[in-house]
Design an enzyme around this catalytic site. Structure first.
Site, PDB file in Angstrom:
ATOM      1  N   SER A  42      36.256  86.144  84.264  1.00  0.00           N
ATOM      2  CA  SER A  42      37.390  85.273  84.573  1.00  0.00           C
ATOM      3  C   SER A  42      37.794  84.544  83.307  1.00  0.00           C
ATOM      4  CB  SER A  42      36.965  84.275  85.652  1.00  0.00           C
ATOM      5  OG  SER A  42      37.777  83.126  85.584  1.00  0.00           O
ATOM      6  N   LYS A  67      31.769  84.204  86.330  1.00  0.00           N
ATOM      7  CA  LYS A  67      32.284  85.271  87.189  1.00  0.00           C
ATOM      8  C   LYS A  67      32.051  86.668  86.644  1.00  0.00           C
ATOM      9  CE  LYS A  67      35.526  84.476  90.029  1.00  0.00           C
ATOM     10  NZ  LYS A  67      35.658  84.484  91.472  1.00  0.00           N
ATOM     11  N   GLU A  99      38.521  96.540  93.571  1.00  0.00           N
ATOM     12  CA  GLU A  99      39.643  95.828  94.188  1.00  0.00           C
ATOM     13  C   GLU A  99      40.966  96.567  93.949  1.00  0.00           C
ATOM     14  OE1 GLU A  99      39.654  91.597  93.103  1.00  0.00           O
ATOM     15  OE2 GLU A  99      37.469  91.686  93.099  1.00  0.00           O
TER      16      GLU A  99
END
Ligand code: ARG
Length: 454
Positions: A277, A283, A290
């Site tokens: 991130s 993260k 996704e």
């Protein structure tokens, strides 16, 4: 340059209309198929005496050069041409003059585009088939490595019964196996040659449709010339097969995303297939999975687009059909990209056996096995089921797990419980004893099934 069809018109078309009409920016990817189709057509015209053998030879030799020049980049597309068919014919005529103008005898762009697209998609189906097989191989490798890795199997996303991770993975293998079959089925109906249907009504020339079909690797010529130029069923079939592939990859992605979450921590994706991130340093996101899940939407959209283009079309060819290409190309490109990324992502996925095992220990997933124990001791299943329900309730109240509850406490629920219970309801036993066909204790058969596909 004048349009090939300029003769009938009194003024040139508007530039905006030309751009709107042109398919060259996207059908240029079928140039090899278009040229091979023309070569087979020219050879047939020569063999049938429709054009002279010398003209046929000149045309074929020049088409070969055009193909080589496009392959090497020596020849560039002229985007003022309406489509790939016009472009190739224009170059041919520029290079060999009037002889080139004989190629379009007994042919129309309507059968030409239909033959090109079938050939193009047939090749893409072969690529997609290889990619699915590679993914099956990757899934099977992981499944073999995790034939004994216990985790909870879920229903309603609630822990249900113990399984092994290999069993869960081979379930995806089976979906992919059916995808292989669906692509093969699609190719059967796709591999029919419309060439020689001409505009829609065939021709008065003595053409040999079997000869061009054979030369181009088709199983047979199409039976009806109107259908030959109007049929795009194979596009719809392929798009639905591709949509189902995406559905499978999307379900798999969803689980990978879930398993990678800190809540589950069942798997960890390799750093190479994750992202960080820009603001939260901790993260590690499953972006690839996704994106695959997200791209499923556009492939479904491509299928809907194709169906909608076709639904109100009168026979035979209508320009609407030019819209077949962008949606099917997009779907093919998307599926290939998704499969390509999935293969190494699965191969390098790290499995956290301890986390899986711990999750299996909690959640009473051996409750069915406790009931089966009582059944083996003579109780009817429904009676056993009820007793175990009470035991689970008792465990929740007293905050313990069935594997560790003392025998005296078990005896309060049924005198049939003995010391051998603990051995029988261990997670390992629960999995190993499930040897019915297709079950987690019968993994070898499932793995060989998948290996045989490769
Ligand atoms: N570019 C056209 C297509 O993709 C080729 C066929 C054109 N035929 C015609 N009658 N205008 O569908």
């Amino acid at each position: 340059m004048d349009k090939m069809w300029a003769g009938r018109f009194t003024k040139p078309s508007d530039k905006l209309a030309d751009d709107f009409n042109s398919s060259l920016p996207f059908d240029c990817r079928m140039y090899a198929q278009d040229i091979r189709g023309s070569m087979a057509h020219a050879a047939m015209l020569g063999a049938q005496g429709i054009i002279s053998q010398a003209d046929a030879d000149t045309i074929i030799a020049e088409l070969e050069k055009i193909l080589a020049d496009l392959d090497s980049g020596a020849l560039e597309f002229d985007y003022s041409c309406e489509d790939i068919h016009m472009f190739v014919e224009q170059v041919l005529t520029q290079r060999i003059g009037d002889t080139g103008k004989r190629l379009h005898t007994a042919r129309s762009r309507n059968d030409q585009v239909a033959v090109d697209l079938r050939m193009y998609l047939r090749d893409e189906c072969a690529v997609i088939t290889d990619l699915i097989k590679e993914l099956i191989a990757a899934v099977t490798e992981q499944a073999e490595a995790h034939k004994q890795t216990i985790l909870p199997g879920y229903t309603h996303l609630q822990r249900a019964q113990p399984i092994v991770f290999g069993h869960h993975l081979t379930a995806y293998g089976m979906m992919l196996a059916r995808d292989l079959g669906r692509i093969a089925d699609t190719v059967k109906r796709m591999n029919i040659s419309p060439l020689g249907s001409c505009a829609l009504a065939g021709t008065t020339y003595p053409i040999d449709r079997q000869a061009t079909a054979t030369a181009l690797g088709f199983d047979a010529p199409s039976v009806n010339s109107i259908d030959g130029v109007s049929d795009r069923d194979y596009c719809v079939e392929l798009l639905s097969a591709l949509s189902l592939i995406m559905t499978h990859l999307s379900r798999f992605s969803e689980e990978i995303i879930l398993w990678s979450s800190w809540e589950f921590r069942f798997v960890e994706l390799d750093d190479a297939y994750t992202t960080g991130s820009s603001i939260m340093p901790q993260k590690k996101n499953s972006d690839m999975a996704e994106l695959v899940r997200g791209k499923t939407g556009r492939v479904f959209g491509d299928l809907m687009g194709m169906l909608t283009v076709l639904k109100g079309l009168p026979l035979a060819y209508n320009k609407d059909m030019q819209e077949d290409k962008e949606c099917i190309f997009d779907a093919v490109d998307t599926v290939k990209k998704c499969l390509e990324i999935f293969i190494p992502m699965i191969r390098t996925m790290h499995v956290n056996k301890q986390r899986m095992y711990r999750a299996a220990q909690e959640g009473f997933i051996n409750a069915t096995d406790i009931a089966d124990y009582l059944v083996r001791k003579g109780l009817p299943f429904r009676t056993a089921y009820k007793i175990v329900g009470q035991i689970v309730g008792h465990c929740i109240q007293t905050n313990q797990v069935p594997d560790e509850m003392p025998l005296e406490e078990y005896k309060e629920f049924s005198q049939l419980f003995e010391q051998d219970l603990y051995e029988e309801i261990s997670l390992e036993a629960c999995v190993k004893k499930r040897t019915s066909q297709g079950a987690p204790g019968a993994m070898d058969e499932q793995i060989s099934y998948l290996k045989n596909l490769l």
